[in-house]
Motif scaffolding. Structure first.
Motif, PDB file in Angstrom:
ATOM      1  N   ASP A   1      -1.792  -3.462   4.524  1.00  0.00           N
ATOM      2  CA  ASP A   1      -2.454  -2.057   4.439  1.00  0.00           C
ATOM      3  C   ASP A   1      -1.447  -1.255   5.352  1.00  0.00           C
ATOM      4  O   ASP A   1      -1.799   0.053   5.306  1.00  0.00           O
ATOM      5  N   GLU A   2      -0.649  -1.765   6.042  1.00  0.00           N
ATOM      6  CA  GLU A   2       0.383  -1.250   6.888  1.00  0.00           C
ATOM      7  C   GLU A   2       1.595  -0.900   6.370  1.00  0.00           C
ATOM      8  O   GLU A   2       2.380  -0.077   6.726  1.00  0.00           O
ATOM      9  N   LEU A   3       2.191  -1.729   5.790  1.00  0.00           N
ATOM     10  CA  LEU A   3       3.646  -1.968   5.133  1.00  0.00           C
ATOM     11  C   LEU A   3       3.647  -2.062   3.717  1.00  0.00           C
ATOM     12  O   LEU A   3       2.785  -2.766   3.040  1.00  0.00           O
ATOM     13  N   SER A   4       4.619  -1.232   3.230  1.00  0.00           N
ATOM     14  CA  SER A   4       4.976  -1.519   1.786  1.00  0.00           C
ATOM     15  C   SER A   4       6.257  -2.106   1.486  1.00  0.00           C
ATOM     16  O   SER A   4       7.174  -2.210   2.465  1.00  0.00           O
ATOM     17  N   GLY A   5       6.483  -2.744   0.537  1.00  0.00           N
ATOM     18  CA  GLY A   5       7.605  -3.462   0.177  1.00  0.00           C
ATOM     19  C   GLY A   5       7.449  -5.009   0.053  1.00  0.00           C
ATOM     20  O   GLY A   5       8.661  -5.823  -0.247  1.00  0.00           O
ATOM     21  N   PHE A   6       6.390  -5.699   0.346  1.00  0.00           N
ATOM     22  CA  PHE A   6       6.148  -6.919   0.575  1.00  0.00           C
ATOM     23  C   PHE A   6       6.091  -7.354  -1.106  1.00  0.00           C
ATOM     24  O   PHE A   6       5.908  -6.730  -1.995  1.00  0.00           O
ATOM     25  N   GLY A   7       6.111  -8.875  -1.512  1.00  0.00           N
ATOM     26  CA  GLY A   7       5.991  -9.185  -2.657  1.00  0.00           C
ATOM     27  C   GLY A   7       4.546  -8.922  -3.472  1.00  0.00           C
ATOM     28  O   GLY A   7       3.463  -8.637  -2.738  1.00  0.00           O
TER      29      GLY A   7
END
Length: 372
Positions: free
Chosen positions: A37-43
Motif C-alpha cells: 500500500d506504499e510502493l507501486s511496481g511490485f509483481g
C-alpha cells in the motif's frame, strides 16, 4: 634510485553466485506485502494477495513477519518454507521469547552509543520497558531512513501482549498464520514461478564476472545505478549471492549472512540473452512499462524533459503532490532507472535516465521482432 611511480591495482577478487534459495525467496515475497500500500511496481501477485487479505489478516501478517519471526532461529537449517514452519513449531517458548527481546535490545544498542539502560530481562519484564527499548532502536533506525516508525508501534505492543501471556501460544499464532499464507497464497505461486527463476539463474551463471568489482557486478545484474541508496558498503563485500524474484519488481533487497551479501533482484536475463520462457522475457519489460503506466509518473518525467535537474521539493510543488505520493512515485522511477537520483546536502535531486529510456525502446523493438 627509483622515480615516483603510480600503480594501478587489480580490483579485489569477488566471488559471485546465482542461486534460488526457496526459504529466503518465499520470505521476501511475504515480507514485501507490508509495502503493497506504499510502493507501486511490485509483481501482480503481491497486490492481488494484499487485496485478498482482510484487515485482520494484514495486521496479523505484520505482527508475525515484523516481530514474532525474529524469535525463530535464522540458522535453523531449513531450506524450504514448509521445513521452516515445522522447525518453528518445535521452537522452545523461552528461547523464542528471549530471542525477540535480544533483537529489540540489539536495535537500541546499535542505533545508540552501545550502552543501554536495560538488559534482556529488564527489557522483557514490562511492556513499558519493551516499548521504550523498541522506540529507541526502531525509531532511530526508521527516522534515519525517512520512514514512519510510529506506525510500527502497535505491532510491537500486540507482539509483547502475546509473549507476556504465553510464549507457546505466540509461537502457535505465528506458525498458524504462516501456514495460512503458504497454503492459500504462496504455495501454488511458488510452483508457477520457480522454473522461470531457475532459467534466470542458469543464464547468469554463464556470465563471466572475472576482474569486475562488486559495484560493476551489482549494476550488471540488477540494472540499477543508485548503489549508495541500496547498499552503501557493497564494495566491502567479498562474496555476492544474487537471488532472482518474481515479485520484487524494480526494487532490490539486501542482507548479510555467513559473511555473504545476499541480493534479491527482479528476475531478468543478462544483457543480450534471449529468454526461453515467455514469462521471463516479459518480466523486466513489464517492470518498466508499469513504471510508465501512471499519469503522475509520466508528468514527473515530462517535467524533467524541460529541466536538467529538479529537487524533490520542486517536483512536489509543480505537480501539487504530497510528500508520501511524491516519494512513492520517485522511488519507483528511480528503481527502474528512468530517473537518476543524487543528494545535495540532505536534499534529493533528480534528472532523466536517458540510457534507460533508450534501453526500453530497444527492448520493445526486440519484443515485437524489430518491427517498430
Amino acid at each position: 634510485m627509483m622515480s615516483d611511480q603510480e600503480f594501478i591495482f587489480a580490483p579485489p577478487s569477488v566471488q559471485v553466485d546465482f542461486e534460488i534459495v526457496p526459504l529466503d525467496n518465499n520470505f521476501n515475497s511475504l515480507y514485501i506485502l507490508f509495502q503493497a500500500d506504499e510502493l507501486s511496481g511490485f509483481g501482480e501477485w503481491t497486490y492481488r494477495t494484499y487485496e485478498a487479505m482482510s484487515e485482520e489478516r494484514r495486521h496479523k501478517h505484520s505482527v508475525v513477519f515484523e516481530v514474532l519471526n525474529k524469535g525463530f532461529d535464522d540458522e535453523c537449517g531449513a531450506k524450504t518454507f514448509p521445513e521452516y514452519m515445522t522447525l518453528a513449531k518445535a521452537c522452545d517458548p523461552q528461547a523464542f521469547r528471549n530471542q525477540i527481546g535480544e533483537h529489540v535490545l540489539k536495535m537500541a544498542q546499535e542505533m545508540g552509543d552501545g550502552q543501554y539502560a536495560f538488559n534482556l530481562e529488564e527489557t522483557l519484564a514490562t511492556k513499558d520497558n519493551f516499548m521504550k527499548t523498541m522506540r529507541d532502536g526502531l525509531g532511530a533506525k526508521f527516522s534515519h531512513k525517512g520512514y514512519d516508525a510510529a506506525a510500527m508501534y502497535p505491532l510491537f505492543e500486540d507482539a509483547y501482549d502475546l509473549l507476556a501471556e504465553n510464549p507457546a501460544q505466540a509461537i502457535e499464532y505465528a506458525v498458524d498464520h504462516m501456514h495460512y499464507m503458504w497454503t492459500n497464497y504462496l504455495r501454488d505461486e511458488w510452483k508457477r514461478v520457480e522454473p522461470m527463476l531457475q532459467e534466470a539463474v542458469e543464464a547468469f551463471n554463464q556470465v563471466d564476472f572475472v576482474g569486475k568489482t562488486a559495484t560493476e557486478i551489482f549494476q550488471t545484474v540488477t540494472g540499477r545505478r543508485d548503489l549508495t541508496a541500496v547498499w552503501p558498503h557493497l564494495e566491502e563485500s567479498k562474496h555476492l549471492v544474487f537471488m532472482p524474484s518474481a515479485h520484487i519488481g524494480p526494487y532490490v533487497s539486501t542482507y548479510m549472512r555467513d559473511n555473504k551479501t545476499y541480493i534479491v533482484f527482479g528476475a531478468r536475463m543478462p544483457e543480450g540473452v534471449r529468454a526461453k520462457s515467455a514469462a521471463l522475457s516479459r518480466s523486466e519489460l513489464l517492470i518498466r512499462i508499469n513504471a510508465l503506466a501512471d499519469n503522475t509518473r509520466l508528468a514527473i518525467l515530462e517535467l524533467l524533459t524541460r529541466h536538467d535537474e529538479l529537487f524533490a521539493q520542486d517536483i512536489m510543488q509543480m505537480l501539487d503532490l504530497s510528500q508520501s505520493s511524491a516519494s512513492r512515485h520517485l522511488r519507483q522511477l528511480t528503481a527502474t532507472g528512468f530517473l537518476v537520483e543524487r543528494r545535495q546536502d540532505v536534499a534529493k535531486c533528480y534528472s532523466l535516465g536517458m540510457e534507460r529510456v533508450e534501453d526500453t525502446l530497444n527492448a520493445l523493438k526486440l519484443f515485437f521482432g524489430g518491427q517498430i
